[in-house]
Design a protein around this motif. Structure first.
Motif, short mmCIF file in Angstrom:
data_model
loop_
_atom_site.label_atom_id
_atom_site.label_comp_id
_atom_site.label_asym_id
_atom_site.label_seq_id
_atom_site.Cartn_x
_atom_site.Cartn_y
_atom_site.Cartn_z
N ASN A 262 61.63 -32.28 73.17
CA ASN A 262 60.75 -33.26 72.70
C ASN A 262 59.71 -34.23 73.15
O ASN A 262 60.64 -34.64 74.16
CB ASN A 262 61.01 -33.44 70.94
CG ASN A 262 61.77 -31.57 70.05
OD1 ASN A 262 60.80 -31.03 70.40
ND2 ASN A 262 62.91 -31.74 69.92
N SER A 302 51.45 -25.76 75.36
CA SER A 302 53.03 -25.84 74.55
C SER A 302 53.41 -27.29 74.96
O SER A 302 53.21 -27.84 73.21
CB SER A 302 53.45 -25.42 75.29
OG SER A 302 54.12 -25.52 76.43
N LYS A 305 51.00 -28.92 72.02
CA LYS A 305 51.36 -28.66 71.07
C LYS A 305 53.26 -29.83 70.34
O LYS A 305 53.35 -29.57 69.05
CB LYS A 305 51.65 -27.79 70.07
CG LYS A 305 50.88 -26.67 70.39
CD LYS A 305 50.45 -25.10 69.96
CE LYS A 305 49.20 -24.63 70.11
NZ LYS A 305 49.20 -23.64 69.65
N MET A 306 53.50 -30.26 71.11
CA MET A 306 55.22 -31.06 71.06
C MET A 306 54.25 -32.22 71.13
O MET A 306 55.18 -33.35 69.68
CB MET A 306 55.84 -31.54 72.65
CG MET A 306 56.82 -29.87 73.08
SD MET A 306 57.46 -30.59 74.60
CE MET A 306 57.60 -29.31 75.35
N ASP A 308 51.23 -32.99 69.39
CA ASP A 308 50.71 -32.56 68.24
C ASP A 308 50.61 -31.40 67.75
O ASP A 308 50.18 -29.96 68.24
CB ASP A 308 48.92 -33.22 68.08
CG ASP A 308 48.11 -32.45 66.61
OD1 ASP A 308 49.07 -32.27 65.02
OD2 ASP A 308 46.94 -33.51 66.33
N SER A 309 51.23 -30.34 66.96
CA SER A 309 51.13 -29.03 66.56
C SER A 309 50.00 -28.29 65.90
O SER A 309 49.75 -27.10 66.29
CB SER A 309 53.06 -28.26 65.54
OG SER A 309 52.06 -29.14 63.62
N ASN A 310 49.06 -29.20 65.32
CA ASN A 310 47.81 -28.83 65.38
C ASN A 310 46.54 -28.88 66.09
O ASN A 310 45.60 -28.60 65.58
CB ASN A 310 47.77 -29.26 63.31
CG ASN A 310 48.05 -29.38 62.95
OD1 ASN A 310 48.70 -28.24 62.69
ND2 ASN A 310 48.79 -30.26 62.12
#
Length: 460
Positions: A262, A302, A305-306, A308-310
């Motif tokens: 993360n 990937s 997206k850690m 900002d998932s959007n």
């Protein structure tokens, strides 16, 4: 007092001592023997000694000796960094060197091993890209032209800075129609012209007899001659490892088999570190860092997206397959370029470590850790080879000694629908939380990409 030993005796003694120590402690890391040997030969605590060496390197400019992996892991546990790089391929290792030599406290983590992904699965060429220059001229594409020019400049730099891992290689472009001779001649000379003073060697023309003398297995029918140009060739896996080791010797903390789980943020939403896991031991911990650089290659999205998932995906993965054939398929000192394959791509046919390397394909794919070549892709390369070899030469599937696939992290363009039309341009993006992403690019331009990335990191 220890008895002085010669270099060979020292190496043998070191190996034996390391194995003995690992046998005694059991379950320790592979580098544990180095700890024991350091203590045995110097009487110093290894961890303290590595710290002293690192500080001394900063003051005197001398490079420190390579610390064992356990020391690097301990550093990740206990220290705070200016820059944390995720990804141990060519780009990540290049960023580590650029960062640490600017005086930034630098760390790099790699999920698997250095160059275990795309960086060890290339065509082994250091080149600007004849195909890209052709497209740049025909399409009046200034950006693609700049990319080729930059790559040719970096090609010269790589050949000079790592002569033990790189060398120049002549590549033959056979011509089977008279009208194509001036067309290819102008194109190859333009390649030399763009390189300018950084040209490896000037290109030249070969008659039919001269071409067949150098490449006897070449198809004779309708051959009118050949044009030879020069590019660079490298041992890509060793080059990447050399970059990682160099960064370590300059003082960077570099560790393989460490996964970033993360990304950590402070109360203002800015990046302040990452949560890591040692894949060898399963231990997890947080590391503090003022900046994180995403150099994860095909896994770029990937990591984004850690943060900002959007976030919108920016990479289009493309699989390139290579095969290795016996050495008698090609001359020892001459490569071959097929500029017009059945589907519009190019195929290289290159001598490599007393064998012949051929590839590559270019097809959309899903991102996986271990991309596998299909029989269809292997057959495609073999069929293209047959088109350029004498009919007396039987190209058999059984001659394929090995085959592998690599994923190119091409930067996607919404205006273009297929990966063949994508250039290997790179982008550097800084998110609102200060995640610096370096995506796209190619092996040849790793140094300039790293420089641009660290510039953006410092500015951010």
């Amino acid at each position: 007092m220890l008895k002085p030993v010669c270099c060979r005796e020292f190496k043998i003694g070191y190996i034996m001592t390391s194995k003995l120590y690992n046998l005694i402690v059991g379950g320790a890391s592979v580098s544990a023997g180095a700890y024991f040997t350091t203590w045995l030969l110097t009487g110093e605590n290894p961890t303290q000694l590595q710290t002293v060496q690192a500080e001394g390197a900063k003051k005197t400019g001398r490079l420190r000796t390579l610390p064992p992996r356990s020391t690097q892991i301990q550093s990740l546990h206990s220290e705070e960094f200016d820059v944390l790089i995720i990804g141990g391929g060519a780009t990540g290792a290049g960023c580590a060197i650029d960062s640490v030599t600017r005086g930034l406290k630098t760390a790099l983590v790699e999920l698997d091993d250095f160059a275990s992904g795309t960086s060890s699965r290339s065509t082994k060429l250091i080149h600007g890209g004849v195909r890209y220059l052709q497209k740049a001229i025909l399409n009046l594409d200034l950006e693609q032209y700049k990319m080729v020019k930059e790559a040719l400049h970096e090609r010269s730099s790589m050949l000079k800075t790592a002569p033990h891992l790189t060398h120049a290689i002549p590549i033959m472009l056979p011509v089977y129609e008279w009208w194509k001779v001036p067309y290819y001649w102008v194109g190859i000379k333009a390649y030399d012209l763009v390189a300018g003073s950084k040209t490896v060697k000037s290109s030249y023309y070969l008659s039919k007899n001269e071409a067949l003398e150098i490449f006897p297995m070449l198809k004779k029918n309708k051959l009118v001659g050949a044009i030879v140009y020069h590019d660079g060739q490298q041992d890509d896996a060793r080059m990447c490892l050399a970059l990682a080791l160099t960064a370590t010797r300059y003082g960077a903390t570099v560790a393989n088999h460490v996964k970033a789980i993360n990304i950590l943020k402070d109360e203002n939403g800015k990046i302040c570190g990452a949560h890591l896991r040692d894949e060898l031991t399963g231990k997890e911990w947080d590391v503090k860092a003022k900046c994180i650089i995403n150099a994860a290659g095909p896994f770029t999205d990937s990591v984004r997206k850690m943060d900002d998932s959007n976030t919108k995906e920016i990479c289009t993965p493309s699989k390139g397959v290579h095969i290795v054939l016996p050495g008698y398929y090609s001359p020892e000192q001459m490569g071959l370029l097929d500029p017009e394959t059945s589907d519009g791509r190019v195929i290289f046919f290159l001598p490599w470590q007393k064998h012949t390397l051929s590839g590559t394909t270019d097809s959309p794919c899903d991102v996986t850790y271990h991309p596998t070549p299909t029989e269809e892709e292997i057959s495609f390369i073999l069929n293209e080879i047959k088109n350029y070899l004498n009919s007396d030469v039987e190209v058999r599937r059984g001659d394929v000694l090995s085959a592998w696939g690599g994923i190119r992290p091409l930067v996607s363009d919404p205006n273009k629908g297929d990966t063949q039309s994508l250039a290997r341009n790179h982008i550097v993006h800084v998110s609102k939380s200060n995640l610096v992403t370096i995506a796209g690019g190619k092996w040849t331009t790793y140094r300039s990409m790293a420089q641009e990335t660290i510039d953006a990191a410092i500015k951010g």
